[in-house]
Write an enzyme that holds these catalytic residues in place. Structure first.
Site, mmCIF file in Angstrom:
data_model
loop_
_atom_site.group_PDB
_atom_site.id
_atom_site.type_symbol
_atom_site.label_atom_id
_atom_site.label_comp_id
_atom_site.label_asym_id
_atom_site.label_seq_id
_atom_site.Cartn_x
_atom_site.Cartn_y
_atom_site.Cartn_z
ATOM 1 N N ARG A 129 0.807 -1.230 0.000
ATOM 2 C CA ARG A 129 0.000 0.000 0.000
ATOM 3 C C ARG A 129 0.840 1.281 0.000
ATOM 4 N NH1 ARG A 129 -3.445 -3.019 3.784
ATOM 5 N NH2 ARG A 129 -5.258 -3.762 2.635
ATOM 6 N N LYS B 20 4.172 11.338 -11.003
ATOM 7 C CA LYS B 20 3.315 10.594 -11.916
ATOM 8 C C LYS B 20 3.997 9.267 -12.246
ATOM 9 C CE LYS B 20 1.476 12.712 -15.450
ATOM 10 N NZ LYS B 20 1.273 13.651 -16.589
ATOM 11 N N GLU C 139 11.585 17.930 -24.267
ATOM 12 C CA GLU C 139 10.762 18.338 -23.122
ATOM 13 C C GLU C 139 11.167 19.722 -22.607
ATOM 14 O OE1 GLU C 139 8.128 16.996 -21.919
ATOM 15 O OE2 GLU C 139 8.133 14.915 -22.612
ATOM 16 N N LYS D 122 8.833 22.586 -13.797
ATOM 17 C CA LYS D 122 7.990 21.413 -13.536
ATOM 18 C C LYS D 122 7.614 21.362 -12.055
ATOM 19 C CE LYS D 122 6.330 17.155 -14.367
ATOM 20 N NZ LYS D 122 7.094 15.996 -14.845
ATOM 21 N N GLU E 24 -2.853 16.943 -11.235
ATOM 22 C CA GLU E 24 -3.152 17.195 -12.644
ATOM 23 C C GLU E 24 -4.639 17.472 -12.880
ATOM 24 O OE1 GLU E 24 -0.589 15.527 -16.124
ATOM 25 O OE2 GLU E 24 -2.355 14.239 -15.963
ATOM 26 N N ARG F 98 -1.382 21.601 -14.299
ATOM 27 C CA ARG F 98 -0.337 20.606 -14.576
ATOM 28 C C ARG F 98 -0.574 19.890 -15.903
ATOM 29 N NH1 ARG F 98 2.030 15.814 -10.583
ATOM 30 N NH2 ARG F 98 3.550 15.010 -12.097
ATOM 31 N N ASN G 169 1.414 18.673 -20.708
ATOM 32 C CA ASN G 169 1.249 17.654 -21.732
ATOM 33 C C ASN G 169 1.127 18.252 -23.127
ATOM 34 O OD1 ASN G 169 1.298 15.192 -20.201
ATOM 35 N ND2 ASN G 169 -0.683 15.771 -19.352
ATOM 36 N N HIS H 79 1.718 16.181 -26.217
ATOM 37 C CA HIS H 79 1.559 14.776 -25.860
ATOM 38 C C HIS H 79 0.245 14.176 -26.351
ATOM 39 C CE1 HIS H 79 4.947 15.797 -23.360
ATOM 40 N NE2 HIS H 79 5.055 14.567 -22.911
ATOM 41 N N HIS I 245 1.476 11.145 -28.112
ATOM 42 C CA HIS I 245 1.228 9.810 -27.587
ATOM 43 C C HIS I 245 0.505 8.937 -28.603
ATOM 44 C CE1 HIS I 245 1.657 10.460 -22.939
ATOM 45 N NE2 HIS I 245 2.802 10.222 -23.536
ATOM 46 N N HIS J 84 10.043 8.504 -27.481
ATOM 47 C CA HIS J 84 8.997 9.337 -26.889
ATOM 48 C C HIS J 84 9.194 10.816 -27.217
ATOM 49 C CE1 HIS J 84 6.145 10.964 -24.012
ATOM 50 N NE2 HIS J 84 7.111 11.648 -23.441
#
Length: 421
Positions: A164, A186, A228, A270, A280, A284, A288, A291, A295, A307
């Site tokens: 957990r 993330k 990035e 960031k 997010e 935030r 992206n 992306h 993606h 990527h």
């Protein structure tokens, strides 16, 4: 030292280290022979940026109060071949010092995975969990991710769910991981439906951004990570963009006179955004940029395209999208494209595999995490260095027009014909 299946197994040897918490501070929190700068993220998550940090990491963890029963170092074969033994040797030296001072020595376990995006899946995560359970790792465990984005994402999700939740320490070894994926908590794995769709938010306790670990990267690996940083300049920092626009040759060579500041500023931006919007919910998600389309392309073109290369294409096409929406001047689109091009990054839609086209791209984007109310949402830039604070819903016909024109260009159709789509 106990090893995962990528290396021969041996009986686990006890090593000493330790861990607890450093408050959010911009000053050095622990003694060091290495000059380093610190960036607080959120809570007690802290980025440490410097040259030559690797050999000091176990000592820094112990001095921060981290003394678990187990450290589990997760890496891939390639990265471990470069840096793994050095890190384990540093743990051994720290163990000797701790035992001499009357402390205890936790066990250090090592698990190597195969390099590359295909390892970021449910089966590999389950195999590491079984390995840890076999070695009786309890909640008194710290996961140490030594590697690029794949290792960092996988290890972070592993740490988020094991017992957990146990702490994770990130040691990024790629530009991409250093400036982006290791910061902000993330974590995720890939599933057949798409990238990073199963995961959790789990802030790393420390991120050690050691610039020396970038020296073994090939040029292509360097520039895909710099995509990035260019992205960050486009959405938040005109000065950062202009620096990268001007000093592209020095950046590609990772010249310390420029690269250290670019990487530091990229991480700082960031961290600032994560502190405001850790889960997010709005701001935030603007990180992206590039992306949404990127993606989708990556889902069809990986591993042929990396990527960051897919993100570069996505950034240029999403700049075109912003222009078609009346938000971005045409000259800004050109400037953004030229900056990515200067780094040798692709800026045009690739020729997709046979049988793949607009429907497949749209299907990939339909499960993008930013979507809401059935609408595809994108980060909309309004100028170099500025963007709308939250991702915006995009009319489907305009998105399809952007992609259709890009696909037609990839197929070599004349521009006049493309305009009729």
């Amino acid at each position: 030292l106990a090893q995962g299946p990528a290396g021969a197994r041996a009986k686990a040897r006890p090593l000493e280290a330790a861990s607890r918490s450093v408050g959010r501070t911009f000053t050095r929190a622990m003694p060091s022979s290495v000059e380093a700068r610190e960036i607080p993220v959120i809570g007690d998550s802290l980025v440490i940026v410097g040259n030559g940090l690797l050999d000091e990491i176990p000592s820094r963890l112990r001095q921060a109060g981290m003394s678990p029963g187990f450290f589990v170092v997760v890496s891939d074969r390639t990265v471990f071949g470069h840096y793994g033994q050095r890190l384990l040797g540093a743990f051994e030296r720290e163990a000797s010092a701790a035992v001499a001072a009357g402390g205890r020595a936790p066990k250090v376990l090592k698990y190597e995975i195969e390099p590359g995006e295909p390892s970021k899946n449910r089966n590999v995560k389950a195999a590491i969990e079984d390995f840890m359970l076999e070695h009786r790792c309890t909640r008194d465990t710290i996961v140490v991710a030594l590697g690029g984005g794949v290792v960092g994402d996988l290890s972070g999700f592993l740490a988020a769910t094991y017992m957990r939740g146990v702490p994770v320490v990130q040691i990024p070894t790629s530009v991409m991981a250093m400036v982006d994926s290791s910061v902000g908590g993330k974590t995720a794995i890939n599933v057949p439906a798409g990238k990073n769709l199963v995961g959790a938010f789990h802030q790393p306790r420390f991120i050690f951004a050691d610039m020396m670990l970038l020296k073994t990267l090939h040029r292509r690996e360097v520039v895909e990570g710099l995509a990035e940083s260019i992205k960050m300049g486009v959405i938040r920092d005109k000065g950062l963009f202009e620096l990268m626009e001007k000093e592209f040759e020095k950046m590609m060579a990772l010249d310390p006179s420029v690269a250290a500041d670019v990487i530091y500023e990229s991480i700082r931006h960031k961290a600032d955004v994560v502190a405001i919007d850790p889960h997010e919910k709005g701001l935030r998600a603007t990180l992206n940029y590039g992306h949404t389309i990127g993606h989708a392309i990556e889902g069809l073109m990986s591993p042929e395209l990396l990527h960051g290369e897919c993100v570069a294409i996505g950034c240029v096409l999403e700049a075109d999208l912003a222009h078609r929406l009346g938000k971005l001047p045409a000259e800004a689109v050109t400037r953004i494209r030229k900056c990515f091009e200067a780094y040798g990054l692709p800026v045009q839609m690739p020729k997709l595999p046979d049988g793949k086209g607009l429907p497949e791209l749209m299907a990939k984007m339909a499960v993008d995490k930013k979507n809401a109310g059935g609408a595809i949402r994108c980060t909309i830039i309004t100028g170099v260095g500025t963007s709308i604070d939250n991702p915006q819903p995009v009319p489907q016909d305009i998105m399809e027009a952007v992609l259709q024109d890009a696909l037609a260009a990839a197929a070599g159709e004349p521009e006049a014909k493309r305009a009729k789509h």
